[in-house]
Design an enzyme around this catalytic site. Structure first.
Site, PDB file in Angstrom:
ATOM      1  N   ASP A  34       0.806  -1.314  -0.071  1.00 43.60           N
ATOM      2  CA  ASP A  34      -0.051  -0.055   0.100  1.00 43.60           C
ATOM      3  C   ASP A  34       0.836   1.288  -0.053  1.00 43.60           C
ATOM      4  O   ASP A  34       1.906   1.212   0.180  1.00 43.60           O
ATOM      5  CB  ASP A  34      -0.932  -0.008   1.254  1.00 43.60           C
ATOM      6  CG  ASP A  34      -0.376  -0.473   2.637  1.00 43.60           C
ATOM      7  OD1 ASP A  34       0.907  -0.593   2.549  1.00 43.60           O
ATOM      8  OD2 ASP A  34      -0.785  -0.729   3.567  1.00 43.60           O
ATOM      9  N   ASN A  36      -7.542  -2.742  14.644  1.00 46.68           N
ATOM     10  CA  ASN A  36      -8.974  -3.203  14.312  1.00 46.68           C
ATOM     11  C   ASN A  36      -8.951  -4.385  13.434  1.00 46.68           C
ATOM     12  O   ASN A  36     -10.025  -4.774  12.829  1.00 46.68           O
ATOM     13  CB  ASN A  36      -9.840  -1.767  13.540  1.00 46.68           C
ATOM     14  CG  ASN A  36      -9.088  -1.591  12.413  1.00 46.68           C
ATOM     15  OD1 ASN A  36      -8.061  -2.137  12.201  1.00 46.68           O
ATOM     16  ND2 ASN A  36      -9.556  -0.458  11.877  1.00 46.68           N
ATOM     17  N   HIS A  71      -7.501  -4.860  10.452  1.00 44.60           N
ATOM     18  CA  HIS A  71      -6.978  -4.315   9.227  1.00 44.60           C
ATOM     19  C   HIS A  71      -5.708  -5.094   8.580  1.00 44.60           C
ATOM     20  O   HIS A  71      -4.805  -5.376   9.474  1.00 44.60           O
ATOM     21  CB  HIS A  71      -7.138  -3.075   8.738  1.00 44.60           C
ATOM     22  CG  HIS A  71      -5.929  -2.342   9.198  1.00 44.60           C
ATOM     23  ND1 HIS A  71      -5.984  -1.093  10.088  1.00 44.60           N
ATOM     24  CD2 HIS A  71      -4.691  -1.981   9.060  1.00 44.60           C
ATOM     25  CE1 HIS A  71      -5.250  -0.430  10.434  1.00 44.60           C
ATOM     26  NE2 HIS A  71      -4.214  -1.210   9.397  1.00 44.60           N
ATOM     27  N   GLU A 105      -9.675  -1.912   5.558  1.00 47.49           N
ATOM     28  CA  GLU A 105     -10.348  -1.767   6.764  1.00 47.49           C
ATOM     29  C   GLU A 105     -11.587  -2.677   7.098  1.00 47.49           C
ATOM     30  O   GLU A 105     -11.799  -3.239   6.090  1.00 47.49           O
ATOM     31  CB  GLU A 105     -10.688  -0.172   6.930  1.00 47.49           C
ATOM     32  CG  GLU A 105      -9.450   0.691   6.564  1.00 47.49           C
ATOM     33  CD  GLU A 105      -8.743   0.955   7.946  1.00 47.49           C
ATOM     34  OE1 GLU A 105      -9.087  -0.091   9.237  1.00 47.49           O
ATOM     35  OE2 GLU A 105      -8.077   1.864   8.037  1.00 47.49           O
TER      36      GLU A 105
HETATM   37  C1  GLP Z   1      -0.593   0.687   8.945  1.00 45.91           C
HETATM   38  C2  GLP Z   1      -0.168  -0.146   7.590  1.00 45.91           C
HETATM   39  C3  GLP Z   1      -0.387  -1.720   7.860  1.00 45.91           C
HETATM   40  C4  GLP Z   1       0.304  -2.033   8.886  1.00 45.91           C
HETATM   41  C5  GLP Z   1      -0.309  -1.347  10.316  1.00 45.91           C
HETATM   42  C6  GLP Z   1       0.076  -1.715  11.716  1.00 45.91           C
HETATM   43  O1  GLP Z   1      -2.094   0.759   8.797  1.00 45.91           O
HETATM   44  N1  GLP Z   1      -0.925   0.130   6.411  1.00 45.91           N
HETATM   45  O2  GLP Z   1       0.402  -2.530   6.726  1.00 45.91           O
HETATM   46  O3  GLP Z   1       0.060  -3.466   9.319  1.00 45.91           O
HETATM   47  O4  GLP Z   1      -0.284   0.090  10.091  1.00 45.91           O
HETATM   48  O5  GLP Z   1       1.406  -1.043  11.808  1.00 45.91           O
HETATM   49  P1  GLP Z   1       2.361  -1.373  12.845  1.00 45.91           P
HETATM   50  O6  GLP Z   1       3.101  -2.623  12.490  1.00 45.91           O
HETATM   51  O7  GLP Z   1       3.308  -0.188  13.098  1.00 45.91           O
HETATM   52  O8  GLP Z   1       1.652  -1.821  14.085  1.00 45.91           O
END
Ligand code: GLP
EC number: 3.5.99.6
Length: 233
Positions: A62, A128, A130, A135
């Site tokens: 993404d 949440n 995702h 989402e």
């Molecule tokens: C963002 C990214 C996700 C990631 C999530 C959790 O929303 N788009 O790909 O998995 O954050 O991030 P973290 O690993 O910093 O907790």
């Protein structure tokens, strides 16, 4: 679904690194990559290793819409800093967050994914549930699409920005169907804030309200989490 519980994120990164190393020995050529804090120990291990990625392809999940690749909050910048500067790949694909025509960019990215089937997909997980920016409520059949970020994700990600207003409201994101087509999936989850998401991912019903729960239906998923994130299992 295989669950590996580690002492901390550093050991978790090493476990994920071992899966990638083994995959490359077995001929894997396309890695699906994620951003966020969870994969950083894995990327550190990759950078410190003697593995050569110069005949490999990477495809990122993404990118924020509206951020320039040289903006230090863009996922382009993140990948350069944490991996590609030290370990270049033959081809590295990330959605273009500055594309003028978003629909064309979505089509282009879907073509890239179709032409480069992913061998190992690395994933983090949102609080949440995702995955990438898919989402809650995203159809399981989705391909790459433009997403409207939820308030919970904007809040969670605002820690990386000067303030919440600077967090982009939209992103371009690989869809759940494409993620599920990866041959192997490795999901990383660390810390207390991921406890509920990990429980829902592993034990909850498979529902579009928890995007990660679809991974229960994938034949080769490894969830790597630390003891704290696994505490509610
Ligand atoms: C963002 C990214 C996700 C990631 C999530 C959790 O929303 N788009 O790909 O998995 O954050 O991030 P973290 O690993 O910093 O907790």
């Amino acid at each position: 679904m295989k669950i590996i519980v580690t002492k901390d994120n550093i050991e978790g990164g090493t476990k994920a690194f071992e899966i990638i190393k083994k995959g490359m020995e077995d001929g894997d050529k396309v890695l699906g990559l994620a951003t966020g804090s969870s994969p950083i120990p894995l990327y550190d291990d990759m950078c410190d290793s003697d593995l050569d990625f110069s005949d490999m392809t990477s495809i990122n999940l993404d990118e924020y819409y509206g951020l320039n690749p040289d903006n230090d909050q863009s996922y382009h910048y993140f990948m350069q800093k944490h991996l590609f500067d030290k370990k270049p790949f033959k081809h590295s694909y990330i959605p273009n967050g500055m594309a003028k025509d978003i629909d064309e960019e979505v089509d282009r990215y879907n073509d890239i994914i179709a032409a480069n089937p992913i061998d190992i997909q690395i994933l983090g997980i949102g609080r949440n549930g995702h995955i990438a920016f898919n989402e809650p409520g995203t159809p399981f059949g989705s391909l790459t699409h433009k997403v409207q970020l939820t308030e919970s994700t904007i809040k969670a990600n605002s820690r990386f920005f000067d303030n919440e207003d600077e967090v982009p409201r939209q992103a371009i994101c690989m869809g759940i169907k494409s993620i599920m087509q990866s041959k192997k999936i490795v999901l990383l989850a660390f810390g207390e804030s991921k406890q509920d998401a990990v429980k829902a991912l592993v034990e909850g019903p498979v529902t579009e309200e928890v995007p990660a729960s679809i991974l229960q239906d994938h034949p080769d998923v490894t969830v790597i989490c630390d003891e704290v994130a696994a505490a509610k299992l």
